[in-house]
Design a protein around this motif. Structure first.
Motif, PDB file in Angstrom:
ATOM      1  N   MET A   1       1.031  -0.954   0.584  1.00 54.18           N
ATOM      2  CA  MET A   1      -0.232   0.548   0.252  1.00 54.18           C
ATOM      3  C   MET A   1       1.213   1.372   0.140  1.00 54.18           C
ATOM      4  O   MET A   1       1.877   1.521   0.780  1.00 54.18           O
ATOM      5  N   SER A   2       0.792   2.218  -0.597  1.00 47.49           N
ATOM      6  CA  SER A   2       1.298   3.211  -0.683  1.00 47.49           C
ATOM      7  C   SER A   2       1.231   4.552   0.199  1.00 47.49           C
ATOM      8  O   SER A   2      -0.293   4.749   0.662  1.00 47.49           O
ATOM      9  N   ALA A   3       2.038   5.713   0.383  1.00 47.66           N
ATOM     10  CA  ALA A   3       1.534   6.321   1.600  1.00 47.66           C
ATOM     11  C   ALA A   3       0.483   7.173   0.802  1.00 47.66           C
ATOM     12  O   ALA A   3       0.406   7.478   0.030  1.00 47.66           O
ATOM     13  N   TYR A   4      -0.317   7.436   1.880  1.00 49.63           N
ATOM     14  CA  TYR A   4      -1.535   8.722   1.726  1.00 49.63           C
ATOM     15  C   TYR A   4      -1.241  10.082   2.868  1.00 49.63           C
ATOM     16  O   TYR A   4      -0.517   9.455   4.512  1.00 49.63           O
ATOM     17  N   PHE A   5      -1.344  11.211   2.904  1.00 52.87           N
ATOM     18  CA  PHE A   5      -1.691  12.235   3.718  1.00 52.87           C
ATOM     19  C   PHE A   5      -3.853  11.956   4.524  1.00 52.87           C
ATOM     20  O   PHE A   5      -3.711  12.854   3.587  1.00 52.87           O
ATOM     21  N   HIS A   6      -3.655  11.658   5.549  1.00 55.37           N
ATOM     22  CA  HIS A   6      -4.388  12.135   6.254  1.00 55.37           C
ATOM     23  C   HIS A   6      -4.954  13.467   7.433  1.00 55.37           C
ATOM     24  O   HIS A   6      -3.915  13.712   7.680  1.00 55.37           O
ATOM     25  N   PHE A   7      -5.958  14.000   6.641  1.00 59.27           N
ATOM     26  CA  PHE A   7      -6.368  15.284   7.252  1.00 59.27           C
ATOM     27  C   PHE A   7      -7.962  14.670   8.537  1.00 59.27           C
ATOM     28  O   PHE A   7      -8.363  13.979   7.668  1.00 59.27           O
ATOM     29  N   ARG A   8      -7.606  15.771   9.841  1.00 55.44           N
ATOM     30  CA  ARG A   8      -8.672  15.479  10.601  1.00 55.44           C
ATOM     31  C   ARG A   8      -8.994  16.813  11.164  1.00 55.44           C
ATOM     32  O   ARG A   8      -8.425  17.475  11.796  1.00 55.44           O
ATOM     33  N   ALA A   9     -10.604  17.653  11.331  1.00 56.10           N
ATOM     34  CA  ALA A   9     -10.940  18.117  12.165  1.00 56.10           C
ATOM     35  C   ALA A   9     -11.097  17.651  13.331  1.00 56.10           C
ATOM     36  O   ALA A   9     -12.120  16.648  13.031  1.00 56.10           O
ATOM     37  N   ARG A  39     -18.789  14.517   4.646  1.00 55.56           N
ATOM     38  CA  ARG A  39     -19.290  16.195   5.391  1.00 55.56           C
ATOM     39  C   ARG A  39     -17.947  16.585   5.007  1.00 55.56           C
ATOM     40  O   ARG A  39     -18.017  18.103   5.649  1.00 55.56           O
ATOM     41  N   HIS A  40     -16.984  16.496   4.274  1.00 58.20           N
ATOM     42  CA  HIS A  40     -15.754  17.696   4.964  1.00 58.20           C
ATOM     43  C   HIS A  40     -15.152  17.571   5.792  1.00 58.20           C
ATOM     44  O   HIS A  40     -14.924  18.740   6.002  1.00 58.20           O
ATOM     45  N   ARG A  41     -15.336  16.603   6.831  1.00 56.89           N
ATOM     46  CA  ARG A  41     -14.587  16.914   7.973  1.00 56.89           C
ATOM     47  C   ARG A  41     -13.807  15.894   8.040  1.00 56.89           C
ATOM     48  O   ARG A  41     -13.162  15.786   9.587  1.00 56.89           O
ATOM     49  N   GLU A  42     -13.084  15.657   7.145  1.00 51.10           N
ATOM     50  CA  GLU A  42     -11.956  14.607   6.919  1.00 51.10           C
ATOM     51  C   GLU A  42     -11.436  14.642   5.172  1.00 51.10           C
ATOM     52  O   GLU A  42     -12.075  14.774   5.004  1.00 51.10           O
ATOM     53  N   GLU A  43      -9.952  14.629   5.123  1.00 53.14           N
ATOM     54  CA  GLU A  43      -9.939  14.196   3.481  1.00 53.14           C
ATOM     55  C   GLU A  43      -8.526  13.503   3.464  1.00 53.14           C
ATOM     56  O   GLU A  43      -7.751  13.299   5.204  1.00 53.14           O
ATOM     57  N   ILE A  44      -8.262  12.839   2.541  1.00 58.09           N
ATOM     58  CA  ILE A  44      -7.264  12.202   1.966  1.00 58.09           C
ATOM     59  C   ILE A  44      -6.271  12.639   1.071  1.00 58.09           C
ATOM     60  O   ILE A  44      -6.951  12.536  -0.344  1.00 58.09           O
ATOM     61  N   LEU A  45      -5.078  12.483   0.838  1.00 58.80           N
ATOM     62  CA  LEU A  45      -4.601  12.775  -0.372  1.00 58.80           C
ATOM     63  C   LEU A  45      -2.993  11.693  -0.503  1.00 58.80           C
ATOM     64  O   LEU A  45      -2.698  11.360   0.304  1.00 58.80           O
ATOM     65  N   ASP A  46      -3.733  11.070  -2.346  1.00 65.90           N
ATOM     66  CA  ASP A  46      -2.440  10.316  -1.591  1.00 65.90           C
ATOM     67  C   ASP A  46      -1.018  10.100  -2.226  1.00 65.90           C
ATOM     68  O   ASP A  46      -0.907  11.431  -1.571  1.00 65.90           O
ATOM     69  N   ASP A  47      -0.477   9.139  -2.570  1.00 67.07           N
ATOM     70  CA  ASP A  47       0.629   9.884  -2.856  1.00 67.07           C
ATOM     71  C   ASP A  47       1.305  11.319  -3.526  1.00 67.07           C
ATOM     72  O   ASP A  47       2.636  11.170  -3.339  1.00 67.07           O
ATOM     73  N   ARG A  48       0.228  12.010  -4.288  1.00 63.23           N
ATOM     74  CA  ARG A  48       0.940  13.446  -4.305  1.00 63.23           C
ATOM     75  C   ARG A  48       0.928  14.205  -3.744  1.00 63.23           C
ATOM     76  O   ARG A  48       1.325  15.412  -4.097  1.00 63.23           O
ATOM     77  N   TYR A  49       0.844  13.795  -2.079  1.00 61.83           N
ATOM     78  CA  TYR A  49       0.665  15.194  -1.523  1.00 61.83           C
ATOM     79  C   TYR A  49       2.333  16.238  -1.446  1.00 61.83           C
ATOM     80  O   TYR A  49       2.150  16.727  -1.908  1.00 61.83           O
ATOM     81  N   PRO A  50       3.023  15.522  -1.555  1.00 60.97           N
ATOM     82  CA  PRO A  50       4.313  16.929  -1.683  1.00 60.97           C
ATOM     83  C   PRO A  50       4.088  17.668  -3.032  1.00 60.97           C
ATOM     84  O   PRO A  50       4.766  18.671  -3.131  1.00 60.97           O
ATOM     85  N   ASP A  51       3.545  16.724  -4.690  1.00 61.34           N
ATOM     86  CA  ASP A  51       3.440  17.394  -5.091  1.00 61.34           C
ATOM     87  C   ASP A  51       3.097  18.865  -5.045  1.00 61.34           C
ATOM     88  O   ASP A  51       2.487  19.822  -5.848  1.00 61.34           O
ATOM     89  N   GLN A  52       0.739  18.097  -4.539  1.00 63.14           N
ATOM     90  CA  GLN A  52       0.122  18.926  -4.351  1.00 63.14           C
ATOM     91  C   GLN A  52       0.335  20.320  -3.495  1.00 63.14           C
ATOM     92  O   GLN A  52      -0.103  21.185  -4.605  1.00 63.14           O
ATOM     93  N   GLN A  53       1.711  19.887  -2.355  1.00 65.40           N
ATOM     94  CA  GLN A  53       1.879  21.259  -1.675  1.00 65.40           C
ATOM     95  C   GLN A  53       2.763  22.247  -2.870  1.00 65.40           C
ATOM     96  O   GLN A  53       2.348  23.579  -2.315  1.00 65.40           O
TER      97      GLN A  53
END
Length: 164
Positions: A1-9, A39-53
């Protein structure tokens, strides 16, 4: 499984600066997580998160300033995780979250895309794949904007964690 960036309110009053508490925050089941994402209370970015930054910092993630754009993906106060090989948690206060939400709400995606386009396109198939690549980054931008806007509206903080 690849890395992902997890965001949580997280309600600002409930936020703890404890690695154990933060780790437990991300341990619930997939159905609950999907509901929060809807409900937009959590978000996940796939392994492209450094490029998204790159869209928000217009520089590599290691060289970003402390402005709202720098906090969209990789910014925040670091709290070391409990495991030796676990990535740190990143915390944004409610005030920082509000600044990020305002930044994203007033940002034009094309203005963010143009400066990083020459760097990103070669990584994703070159000019022949530009429409697809741009659409993927625009979609993630829209998701992040919705997440931060909703989180700021509730006056919540944000916790981020790189998962693998």
């Amino acid at each position: 499984m690849s890395a992902y960036f997890h965001f949580r309110a997280v309600p600002a009053s409930a936020l703890r600066n404890s690695a154990g508490w933060l780790r437990r925050l991300f341990e619930d089941d997939q159905d609950a997580m999907r509901g929060r994402i809807g409900r937009h209370r959590e978000e996940i970015l796939d392994d492209r998160y450094p490029d998204q930054q790159l869209l928000y910092a217009d520089a590599t993630p290691e060289h970003v300033d402390a402005g709202p754009g720098a906090h969209v993906v990789l910014g925040g106060q670091r709290v070391c995780a409990t495991g030796p090989k676990q990535s740190p948690f990143l915390l944004l206060t409610a005030a920082q979250t509000t600044r990020v939400a305002a930044f994203l709400a007033t940002s034009d995606f094309d203005d963010l895309w143009r400066p990083v386009r020459p760097e990103l396109l070669p990584r994703y198939g070159g000019p022949a794949q530009e429409a697809r690549t741009r659409a993927a980054f625009a979609s993630a931008h829209a998701d992040l904007t919705a997440f931060y806007t909703t989180t700021a509206r509730y006056g919540d903080a944000v916790v981020k964690w790189l998962r693998s």
